[in-house]
Design a protein around this motif. Sequence first.
Motif, PDB file in Angstrom:
ATOM      1  N   ASP A  65     -38.628 -32.157  44.330  1.00 23.14           N
ATOM      2  CA  ASP A  65     -39.979 -32.386  43.820  1.00 23.14           C
ATOM      3  C   ASP A  65     -39.986 -33.804  43.253  1.00 23.14           C
ATOM      4  OD1 ASP A  65     -42.664 -31.713  43.062  1.00 23.14           O
ATOM      5  OD2 ASP A  65     -41.931 -31.540  40.992  1.00 23.14           O
ATOM      6  N   LYS A  66     -40.062 -34.782  44.156  1.00 24.73           N
ATOM      7  CA  LYS A  66     -39.854 -36.207  43.863  1.00 24.73           C
ATOM      8  C   LYS A  66     -38.386 -36.491  43.587  1.00 24.73           C
ATOM      9  CE  LYS A  66     -44.540 -37.042  42.181  1.00 24.73           C
ATOM     10  NZ  LYS A  66     -45.383 -37.545  41.061  1.00 24.73           N
ATOM     11  N   LYS A  92     -41.477 -28.643  38.873  1.00 26.20           N
ATOM     12  CA  LYS A  92     -42.414 -28.163  39.884  1.00 26.20           C
ATOM     13  C   LYS A  92     -43.399 -27.206  39.235  1.00 26.20           C
ATOM     14  CE  LYS A  92     -42.611 -26.397  44.596  1.00 26.20           C
ATOM     15  NZ  LYS A  92     -41.829 -25.936  45.766  1.00 26.20           N
TER      16      LYS A  92
END
Length: 293
Positions: A65-66, A92
Amino acid sequence: MKKRALTITVVANMTSNYSEGLGNIASVQKVFRNRKVYTIRSRESLKNALMVQAGMYEDLQTEIDKATQKLVTEELNAATCRALEGGYMSTKGTTYVRKSSIYLTDAISCESFVNETRFHNNLYLAGNYAQANGLNIQNDAGKVGLMPYQYEYDKSLKVYSLTIDLEMVGKDDNFHAEAEKEEKAARVNAILDAVEFLSLVVKGNLDNAEPVLIVGGISDRKTHYFENAVHVIEDKLEISQDLKDKLAKGYSCGLMQGKIFANEQEIIEELSPVTITEFFSRLKDEVNLYYEV
């Protein structure tokens, strides 16, 4: 006072881990203290090695998530997943943070660093490629991939401390979840087994990093209780009054005999150590007693 933590300080003969390389030169991680340079195995490297060897990462799941991070859900949390015992931050959706219950210090060398550089090359592989492709290893060094390289080498007595928050093990307040007491004891004892038999692979070489001396036990204080009391100077354990006073408060000492320390006989007479095997056996019994299993 109620005992709430497990704390140990270990002396082990281990290699350092490596930091950034410069070209084909690899350097070990170091710290500067007391106007001298000391090699280390960082707490992050040490914790990862212990978690892997203890089997705590066998149920690890990750997501991106990035940033790459541990997967955390309402069903997969620190109570149900051993890999999350070492702490997590999940970003997230709703951000969840759960601190680790396992704390380590850097493993810092007892002696200041003296550079020992090792030189290597891949001559055999390059020669094999040259022979198979009709090239000359001297005239076509670049084409056959001939590459000399070098790295700093360090294997020395290092001291590190480990503290486990026994009240926190197996609990995840983010999801109001808690593991069974048998699972809590199993997690702590798995980490202790990893410390007792710690083995590292460094630059393709197997490194026995088991304790040669260890002090500690179950404590009412959540701190590295012996961190400032265990010192090795010129292959001798410094047997200070502070060390003896701390041990007298319900803690134990384990020693691997074999003249690893120049003052081994003094250690035996002053600290009355048990064997390393007996130390861990007793400590795991105390863990089981704490969790009533």
